[in-house]
Write an enzyme that holds these catalytic residues in place. Structure first.
Site, short mmCIF file in Angstrom:
data_model
loop_
_atom_site.label_atom_id
_atom_site.label_comp_id
_atom_site.label_asym_id
_atom_site.label_seq_id
_atom_site.Cartn_x
_atom_site.Cartn_y
_atom_site.Cartn_z
N LYS A 141 43.12 34.26 40.53
CA LYS A 141 43.73 32.95 40.77
C LYS A 141 44.99 32.75 39.92
O LYS A 141 45.51 31.65 39.84
CB LYS A 141 42.71 31.86 40.46
CG LYS A 141 41.49 31.97 41.37
CD LYS A 141 40.46 30.98 40.96
CE LYS A 141 39.15 31.31 41.66
NZ LYS A 141 38.07 30.46 41.17
N ARG B 162 30.26 22.75 38.68
CA ARG B 162 30.94 22.77 39.97
C ARG B 162 29.92 22.68 41.10
O ARG B 162 28.79 23.16 40.98
CB ARG B 162 31.75 24.04 40.13
CG ARG B 162 32.76 24.25 39.01
CD ARG B 162 34.07 24.76 39.55
NE ARG B 162 35.03 24.95 38.48
CZ ARG B 162 35.89 24.03 38.06
NH1 ARG B 162 35.92 22.86 38.64
NH2 ARG B 162 36.73 24.29 37.09
N ASN C 11 34.86 27.85 44.47
CA ASN C 11 33.74 27.03 44.91
C ASN C 11 33.35 27.19 46.37
O ASN C 11 32.18 27.27 46.70
CB ASN C 11 34.13 25.56 44.75
CG ASN C 11 33.54 24.99 43.51
OD1 ASN C 11 32.82 25.67 42.83
ND2 ASN C 11 33.85 23.74 43.26
N PRO D 265 41.46 26.20 43.18
CA PRO D 265 41.96 27.01 44.30
C PRO D 265 41.20 28.34 44.34
O PRO D 265 40.77 28.84 43.32
CB PRO D 265 43.43 27.23 43.96
CG PRO D 265 43.52 27.08 42.49
CD PRO D 265 42.43 26.14 42.08
N GLU D 266 41.03 28.84 45.53
CA GLU D 266 40.36 30.12 45.68
C GLU D 266 41.42 31.23 45.67
O GLU D 266 42.61 30.96 45.82
CB GLU D 266 39.61 30.16 47.02
CG GLU D 266 38.83 28.90 47.29
CD GLU D 266 37.34 29.05 47.04
OE1 GLU D 266 36.85 30.17 46.98
OE2 GLU D 266 36.68 28.01 46.88
#
Ligand SMILES: [Zn+2]
Length: 274
Positions: free
Chosen positions: A51, A262, A175, A2-3
Site C-alpha cells: 500500500k 477493523r 479490509n 486503501p487496498e
C-alpha cells in the site's frame, strides 16, 4: 484503508502522467520536508509496494560528477483518506488546498497528494528503510507465493483474519479483500493460521482476486461485474448471505502490529467457527 489494488491504480495513473517528466516546481507541505525542493529532478518511475507508493526521482545531470546528487525516492502512504489528483495547469483543485501535502508540477501537469499521512524523501538506495518490512507484494512483479506461505506458517497462533491484514506477512490485502477471501475460502476469521486447511489455496485466491481487480475501477469478487452485489460479504452486515441466506455478521478485529480494530464481515453458516 486503501487496498493494494487501489494503490496500484493510483500509482499507474501517476506513473503515466509523470514518468520521464522534469519537475519544474515542488512543494512538500510536511514539517520535516518544508525546506526541501526537488525541482529539476526527473521522475523516473512511480511504483507500488503493497500500500506504499514510491516515486523515484533522478537528479539533474551535473557537469562535475563529484557534485552529483543521489537518486531520491518520494515515499507516501495513502492510509485512510489520502489520494493523488492530477490537474492541468491552472485547473481548479477539487479538494481544499490546506489538505494538500505534496504538490509536484511539470510543464503539462500538476500532481497533488491530499491528506497523505506519511511523506518521506530518502535516497533510493535506502528504500528498504520504509518498505523493507513488507512481505511479498501480491501485485509486485516479484510476487512470491512460497515466501508468503512461509511467513504465514511462522505465525501459527495468529488468527487468519489478523494475519491477512499483516503487511509483513504479505502486502496488499486490506479490509475488503480480507472478508471476501475468507468467505470464498469458507474460513472463519478467528481461525488460527495452523488450523486453516489449505493455506496455499487461500494465498492463491488472494493473489488472483487482487490481480483480476487491479485495473478495474470497481472491485468485484462475485465474478459478476455490473451487478448490484459485486462483493459477497463486505459491507453487507445483517443482509442475507448471497450463497445461503443467513444474516451476514460483523466482527471487529484488532490489527497487528497497530492494534487498530477493523471491520470484518462473515457468514456464520458458510464460515463456521472451529
Ligand atoms: Zn452463507
Amino acid at each position: 484503508m486503501p487496498e493494494g489494488d487501489s494503490v496500484y491504480r493510483a500509482t499507474a495513473r501517476l506513473h503515466q502522467a509523470l514518468a520521464g517528466e522534469v519537475l519544474l516546481a515542488s512543494d512538500l507541505r510536511v514539517p520535516a520536508l518544508a525546506t526541501v525542493d526537488v525541482a529539476g529532478y526527473e521522475v523516473r518511475e512511480v511504483i507500488p509496494r503493497g500500500k506504499h507508493l514510491l516515486m523515484r526521482l533522478q537528479p539533474p545531470a551535473r557537469a562535475n560528477p563529484d557534485f552529483a546528487q543521489p537518486a531520491l525516492t518520494l515515499h507516501s502512504h495513502l492510509l485512510m483518506e489520502g489520494r493523488w489528483d492530477l490537474y492541468a495547469p491552472g485547473e481548479r483543485w477539487k479538494r481544499p488546498a490546506h489538505t494538500a501535502r505534496v504538490v509536484l508540477q511539470t510543464a503539462r501537469i500538476t500532481a497533488v497528494g491530499f491528506d497523505i499521512a506519511q511523506v518521506k524523501l530518502l535516497p533510493t538506495e535506502q528504500e528498504a528503510d520504509v518498505v523493507g518490512h513488507l512481505g511479498p507484494d501480491l501485485l509486485g512483479v516479484d510476487w512470491d507465493a512460497q515466501v508468503a506461505l512461509e511467513n504465514l506458517r511462522a505465525e501459527p497462533q495468529l488468527g487468519i483474519g489478523q494475519a491477512l491484514l499483516d503487511q509483513r506477512i504479505m502486502a496488499g490485502v486490506g479490509n475488503v479483500y480480507r472478508s471476501e477471501i475468507l468467505f470464498l475460502s469458507r474460513v472463519h476469521p478467528l481461525t488460527a493460521v495452523r488450523e486453516v486447511q489449505n493455506l496455499p489455496a487461500l494465498i492463491d485466491l488472494a493473489h488472483r482476486l487482487l490481480v483480476v481487480n487491479k485495473d478495474r475501477p470497481r472491485r468485484v469478487t462475485t465474478g459478476q461485474p455490473g451487478t448490484r452485489d459485486p462483493l459477497w460479504v463486505y459491507g453487507r452486515a445483517a443482509k442475507p448471505c448471497l450463497r445461503c441466506g443467513t444474516r451476514i455478521e460483523l466482527l471487529r478485529i484488532a490489527s497487528t502490529p497497530t492494534g487498530i480494530e477493523r471491520d470484518c464481515y462473515l457468514c456464520p453458516s458458510c464460515q463456521p467457527a472451529g
